[in-house]
Design an enzyme around this catalytic site. Structure first.
Site, PDB file in Angstrom:
ATOM      1  N   SER A 162       0.841  -1.197   0.000  1.00 25.50           N
ATOM      2  CA  SER A 162       0.000   0.000   0.000  1.00 25.50           C
ATOM      3  C   SER A 162       0.876   1.247   0.000  1.00 25.50           C
ATOM      4  O   SER A 162       2.001   1.228   0.536  1.00 25.50           O
ATOM      5  CB  SER A 162      -0.900   0.021   1.242  1.00 25.50           C
ATOM      6  OG  SER A 162      -1.603   1.249   1.330  1.00 25.50           O
ATOM      7  N   TYR A 177      -1.618  -0.979  10.036  1.00 29.08           N
ATOM      8  CA  TYR A 177      -1.781  -1.269   8.613  1.00 29.08           C
ATOM      9  C   TYR A 177      -0.533  -0.848   7.841  1.00 29.08           C
ATOM     10  O   TYR A 177       0.011  -1.611   7.039  1.00 29.08           O
ATOM     11  CB  TYR A 177      -3.013  -0.534   8.088  1.00 29.08           C
ATOM     12  CG  TYR A 177      -3.340  -0.814   6.637  1.00 29.08           C
ATOM     13  CD1 TYR A 177      -4.149  -1.892   6.280  1.00 29.08           C
ATOM     14  CD2 TYR A 177      -2.877   0.015   5.624  1.00 29.08           C
ATOM     15  CE1 TYR A 177      -4.466  -2.145   4.958  1.00 29.08           C
ATOM     16  CE2 TYR A 177      -3.194  -0.226   4.301  1.00 29.08           C
ATOM     17  CZ  TYR A 177      -3.985  -1.301   3.971  1.00 29.08           C
ATOM     18  OH  TYR A 177      -4.304  -1.539   2.653  1.00 29.08           O
TER      19      TYR A 177
END
Length: 271
Positions: A162, A177
């Site tokens: 990401s 995350y």
């Protein structure tokens, strides 16, 4: 002792066994979500002739997708239920896929969870939940699939990272995350070195904002516009944008690319 010539002959036989895409299987994790990158990827790969093994915690959703792919694209499919954060479940699931399908030659690690919890409100349980799915899960699946790829000396592995890993968040999910997705990049680079001698490439894709439920559900027009304002493409991404990047890295058009992180993010992060 095996001679170098025998090693080369064995390598050739193993690679030839999966030379044709019709003889290959790609394992896609996290494919059952109706609006997810995993589903879009499974569909795109089936359309290109890959046989597809689906590994998802949602048994019914995985089975429905497998049936759809077989009916629509006339490829072999199999769906198994497993929590990627549970190593024993993962190994049993991959065993079942391998028994049911042609050789495992591709892997798309897409299963993941989001976490918008601010750091100072973060509990230990939330930290471990996110790390276990988004990083440990990638390791567990890759470890088992790599064993099979090494045997026939061919493989393409792609994992979802990401831009949050590169920018420290800034879209929806926060610290655990970003940490897990940064770990995926490190794992990708290390595995590219270790698995390269077996004709296995290992890469990652780092999406920017994508219109999936991992962004907290369907995006409102205002939120969509706010996210797009940071992008050079004047729109946020769709699951198919990431699926096409994954499909490229799994294809034989990318044989000279390994250990890389491909940003598919509308220009959000330049490096």
């Amino acid at each position: 002792m095996t001679s170098a010539g025998n090693n080369e002959e064995s390598s050739s036989r193993g690679t030839n066994a999966v030379r044709s895409v019709a003889n290959r299987t790609v394992v896609v994790t996290g494919a059952a979500s109706p609006r997810g990158i995993g589903r879009a990827t499974a569909i795109m790969l089936a359309a290109r002739g890959w046989n597809v093994g689906i590994l998802d915690i949602d048994a019914a959703g995985g089975e429905a997708l497998a049936s759809e792919l077989t009916t629509t694209y006339n490829v072999k499919t199999c769906a198994v239920a497993a929590d990627v954060a549970n190593e024993s479940e993962v190994r049993a699931a991959i065993d079942a896929l391998e028994a049911a399908l042609p050789p495992l030659a591709g892997l798309a690690n897409i299963a993941g969870v989001s976490s918008p919890v601010p750091y100072l409100e973060l509990t230990s349980d939330e930290w471990h939940r996110v790390i276990n799915v988004n990083l440990n899960g990638v390791h567990y699946v890759t470890r088992r699939v790599a064993e099979s790829m090494v045997r026939h000396r061919y493989g393409r592995i792609v994992s979802i990272s990401s831009t949050s890993a590169q920018r420290g968040g800034g879209t929806y999910s926060k610290t655990p995350y970003s940490v897990a997705k940064a770990g995926v990049i490190g794992l990708t680079r290390a595995l590219a070195r270790e698995l390269g001698p077996y004709n296995i490439t290992v890469n990652a894709v780092a999406p920017g904002p994508i219109d999936t439920d991992i962004m907290g559900g369907p995006l409102s027009p205002d939120r969509r516009d706010a996210l797009a304002a940071d992008l050079l493409t004047n729109r946020i991404g769709q699951p198919e944008d990431i699926a096409s990047a994954i499909a490229y890295l799994l294809s034989d058009d990318s044989t000279y690319i390994t250990g890389q992180t491909l940003n598919a993010d509308g220009g959000l992060y330049m490096h």
